[in-house]
Scaffold this motif. Structure first.
Motif, PDB file in Angstrom:
ATOM      1  N   GLY A 188       0.818  -1.209   0.000  1.00 57.26           N
ATOM      2  CA  GLY A 188       0.000   0.000   0.000  1.00 57.26           C
ATOM      3  C   GLY A 188       0.848   1.254   0.000  1.00 57.26           C
ATOM      4  O   GLY A 188       0.529   2.237  -0.687  1.00 57.26           O
ATOM      5  N   MET A 189       1.957   1.234   0.739  1.00 61.11           N
ATOM      6  CA  MET A 189       2.848   2.390   0.781  1.00 61.11           C
ATOM      7  C   MET A 189       3.505   2.626  -0.575  1.00 61.11           C
ATOM      8  O   MET A 189       3.603   3.761  -1.053  1.00 61.11           O
ATOM      9  CB  MET A 189       3.919   2.177   1.859  1.00 61.11           C
ATOM     10  N   PHE A 190       3.935   1.551  -1.237  1.00 63.37           N
ATOM     11  CA  PHE A 190       4.508   1.688  -2.585  1.00 63.37           C
ATOM     12  C   PHE A 190       3.473   2.282  -3.548  1.00 63.37           C
ATOM     13  O   PHE A 190       3.780   3.175  -4.344  1.00 63.37           O
ATOM     14  CB  PHE A 190       4.966   0.321  -3.107  1.00 63.37           C
ATOM     15  N   ALA A 191       2.235   1.780  -3.485  1.00 64.30           N
ATOM     16  CA  ALA A 191       1.196   2.243  -4.412  1.00 64.30           C
ATOM     17  C   ALA A 191       0.893   3.718  -4.208  1.00 64.30           C
ATOM     18  O   ALA A 191       0.766   4.482  -5.175  1.00 64.30           O
ATOM     19  CB  ALA A 191      -0.066   1.404  -4.226  1.00 64.30           C
ATOM     20  N   ILE A 192       0.788   4.146  -2.958  1.00 60.61           N
ATOM     21  CA  ILE A 192       0.431   5.541  -2.679  1.00 60.61           C
ATOM     22  C   ILE A 192       1.580   6.472  -3.040  1.00 60.61           C
ATOM     23  O   ILE A 192       1.386   7.491  -3.729  1.00 60.61           O
ATOM     24  CB  ILE A 192       0.031   5.689  -1.200  1.00 60.61           C
ATOM     25  N   MET A 193       2.796   6.161  -2.584  1.00 60.01           N
ATOM     26  CA  MET A 193       3.933   7.032  -2.873  1.00 60.01           C
ATOM     27  C   MET A 193       4.226   7.101  -4.379  1.00 60.01           C
ATOM     28  O   MET A 193       4.519   8.160  -4.924  1.00 60.01           O
ATOM     29  CB  MET A 193       5.171   6.534  -2.127  1.00 60.01           C
TER      30      MET A 193
END
Length: 745
Positions: A208-213
């Motif tokens: 999720g962090m990869f997708a958002i950033m």
């Protein structure tokens, strides 16, 4: 391809993770600048008559009024000596501001149209200069500088389009922070419940962090070269966290299942990537196809969600396919570390008995079990029969928002609403007599309070005294006419007035362009209606092709499209019942109004895409078992037994991300969050749990039908799950489905 990805993860796991960390850091740095590039507004079609009219007015007449300052006297009337002195000082200060032009007020025109009925308030009409971000920044600076007490006798509040956009942007940021503060801790708690292990629960948050950033970085780059809406951030956070969890959940569950079956870590990674990884790739393609259809619309508000949606889906899928296998290799059996006390061993093969029993029950009585669900979904969709559409205005803000209060005052306390006037541009020189005749005809239309032209001011077919500002409506090669009505902005009557004005014969030799708030709404609805068939066709066609390549059947894509439309119709119907008809308005704290045309299209694409996400999850396992030799009924029952828990858990986790926006103060963001969350749960429970097994039972062997030439095409170009995999022993005879007619109830 998937085999090569698995081998890369196995042989170069630490290198993959190092590259991933560096990429995440770079995306974070770039993404931090996205907020300074994003814009409010974007609901109009740049090629529409109203947009072209606004452009001509900007170039030749100094711009339409986009900021209204409502000036109120602390004591008495605004034309009292002290208030008039301070009012003239205010106007002088505004005219000195280089970011403003076309400053028109009661004090320098003596126009009673700019004076409230009780004389205690007056309007100052202003055009804020600049394009896009510059205009938004200028408007915010002016609002901050002048709002509140002014000198000793006046108080100022800001309204109009620029003020509404400014407050919507500020409120959106607050709503986003609150939604994240709710969604992230609750999601982590649910992940712990679902996985029963601390390490496994944290892995989806990494994706999720990869997708958002990554999507923030994409929005920064796109915002540097084109217009991108600030509200794309809301979709990025909700969808990024949700899809990251969805995809990671599928990968982690499959990896743990392989380890539990006795596979080595390397073999478990290979099998996970070749099966779950392939499913994720297809799922991402279907979701991206649905969201990519938003790019066919000319409004950058909608296109921005397409940019963000496709980006977040692609980045979530790529990071899942490359980062997760590398993490599996490094962690190995430690993926189950931090096991929590309540965690229990799963049934053999990772099946969830509840979903298996549900599928078996439905397939024994397909019509009896499916009919009540269909009735409920159709009843929920029935409010769509009375749906009407609009665009966002001050009513989406809380009732205590300053720009909303100003709009209410302009509507209730003044004769006509200058801020919502229609602006007609005649693109050529016009003689006085035909111009006057045209203006008189306009003033005779029902609902029109007055018409302002360079030849004078007209009301009910008669000429009244022209004001000092009338002369500014003439140029050697163009004329501007303002039509002020007493109709409620964006009402049906106001939209009918736009059509009437456009149907009138203009002076010979010129073509009128009609702009203004109500004209923008009419054009936005027409623009969306023109492009919607293309968007729907693209979504349906790409979905059909992708599901055919995945399943080799022409029936499965059709079945998926029909069932997804049922749940989608129910969702939109419920949202119409709530947000248009006003049910639950006191509980949720919004003002009922027509459905936002852009947000309704957005919900359609998001809900459809996510429905296909779970369609691929379920169908992939059913097809895998069918390809291994199980009959249709057994494949569906065991396939749902394998995937039911994953789909239900993923749906709950993704719904939390969207439902968190139900706390938003902006009503259209409430609708977006509640509608998307409801669509996800309806699809996971009603469609996947009941309608899919019922449809598969009724279809029987024809569920996998394809003409011979398409079977040959799929055999050569189609993609399916990986090679054979040992499966659990066949169900005992007592658990097998009896041979019955597909129509038996």
């Amino acid at each position: 391809m998937f085999e090569r990805i698995a081998e890369l993860a196995i042989r170069r796991s630490r290198l993959v993770l190092v590259v991933a960390v560096v990429a995440l850091a770079l995306m974070g740095v770039a993404g931090a600048g996205a907020f300074g590039k994003l814009l409010g507004g974007g609901y109009d079609d740049p090629a529409s008559p109203s947009s072209r009219a606004a452009k001509v007015i900007d170039e030749k007449f100094g711009g339409e009024t986009n900021l209204v300052l409502l000036v109120r006297a602390e004591k008495g009337r605004v034309d009292a000596p002290a208030a008039e002195r301070d009012g003239r000082a205010l106007v002088a200060d505004l005219k000195k501001d280089e970011t403003l032009q076309n400053v028109i007020s009661y004090w320098d025109t003596d126009s009673t149209d700019l004076l409230s009925k009780d004389g205690r308030e007056a309007m100052v009409l202003v055009h804020v200069k600049g394009k896009d971000i510059e205009r938004d920044e200028n408007a915010t600076a002016v609002i901050d500088a002048y709002s509140g007490p002014y000198e000793e006798s006046l108080t100022i509040e800001a309204g109009g389009g620029a003020a509404v956009n400014s407050e919507m942007g500020e409120q959106s940021e607050k709503d986003l922070l609150l939604a994240e503060a709710i969604a992230v801790p609750l999601t982590l708690l649910l992940l712990l419940v679902v996985f029963g292990s601390v390490v496994s629960a944290l892995l989806p948050l990494v994706i999720g962090m990869f997708a958002i950033m990554g999507t923030f970085a994409e929005l920064f780059l796109l915002g540097s070269v084109t217009d991108v809406s600030i509200f794309a951030v809301n979709l990025t956070t909700a969808l990024g966290l949700g899809l990251g969890i969805d995809y990671a959940l599928l990968m982690v569950s499959r990896f743990r299942e392989q380890l539990a079956g006795g596979a080595s870590v390397d073999d478990a990674v290979r099998r996970t990537v070749s099966t779950a990884g392939r499913t994720i790739a297809f799922s991402a393609a279907t979701v991206a196809a649905a969201l990519g259809a938003l790019m066919v619309f000319p409004q950058y508000f909608l296109r921005s969600f397409g940019y963000a949606g496709v980006g977040v889906v692609a980045i979530a899928a790529v990071s899942t396919l490359f980062v997760m296998p590398a993490l599996f290799v490094v962690l190995g059996h430690r993926v189950n570390s931090g096991r929590l006390p309540w965690a229990k061993a799963r049934p053999s093969g990772g099946r969830m008995p509840l979903w298996g029993r549900l599928a078996r029950t439905v397939m024994r009585r397909p019509v009896l079990t499916a009919l009540p669900v269909l009735v409920v979904l159709l009843a929920a969709a029935s409010p769509l029969l009375g749906i009407t559409f609009g665009t966002p205005d001050e009513r989406v803000l809380p009732e205590d928002a300053h720009s909303r209060q100003v709009s209410s005052a302009l509507r209730d306390d003044f004769s006509g609403n200058d801020a919502a006037a229609l602006h007609i541009v005649l693109d050529g020189a016009v003689d006085k007599d035909p111009l006057q005749s045209y203006a008189v005809t306009l003033s005779e239309l029902e609902g029109v309070v007055r018409v302002e032209a360079s030849t004078g001011t007209y009301a009910e077919g008669r000429s009244t005294a022209p004001g000092p500002a009338n002369a500014a409506l003439a140029r050697p090669d163009a004329q501007q006419i303002n039509v002020v009505s007493g109709l409620a902005p964006k009402s049906d009557a106001a939209q009918d007035l736009v059509d009437e004005v456009r149907s009138l014969d203009a002076p010979a030799g010129v073509s009128p362009l009609v702009g203004g708030t109500d004209a923008v709404l009419v054009d936005a609805k027409d623009s969306v209606a023109d492009r919607l068939p293309l968007a729907v066709a693209l979504v349906a066609l790409t979905t059909f092709l992708l599901l055919f390549l995945f399943t080799g059947s022409v029936v499965q894509p059709l079945r998926a499209l029909v069932l997804n439309l049922l749940s989608l119709g129910a969702t939109l119907g419920v949202m119409t019942w709530i947000f248009q008809d006003g049910h639950l308005s006191s509980l949720l704290g919004f003002t009922a109004q027509p459905m936002d045309v852009s947000m309704t299209v957005l919900m359609f694409c998001i809900a459809f895409g996510l429905s296909m996400d779970y369609e691929v999850f379920v169908t992939s396992r059913i097809k895998e078992l069918h390809d291994q030799g199980e009959d249709n009924e057994s494949a569906v029952t065991h396939g749902l037994g394998h995937t039911g828990r994953i789909v239900s858990a993923a749906a709950c986790l993704l719904a939390v991300s969207f439902f968190a926006f139900g706390t938003a103060e902006l009503s259209f963001m409430q609708m977006f969050g509640l509608g998307s969350g409801l669509a996800i749960l309806l699809d996971a429970v009603a469609v996947r749990g009941v309608l899919v097994p019922a449809a598969m039972r009724l279809l029987g062997r024809s569920a996998w039908y394809a003409p011979g030439f398409l079977r040959a095409f799929h055999g050569r170009y189609g993609l399916s799950e990986g090679g054979p995999e040992p499966v659990a022993a066949a169900a005992p005879a007592a658990e097998r489905l009896p041979e019955k007619s597909p129509t038996e109830v």
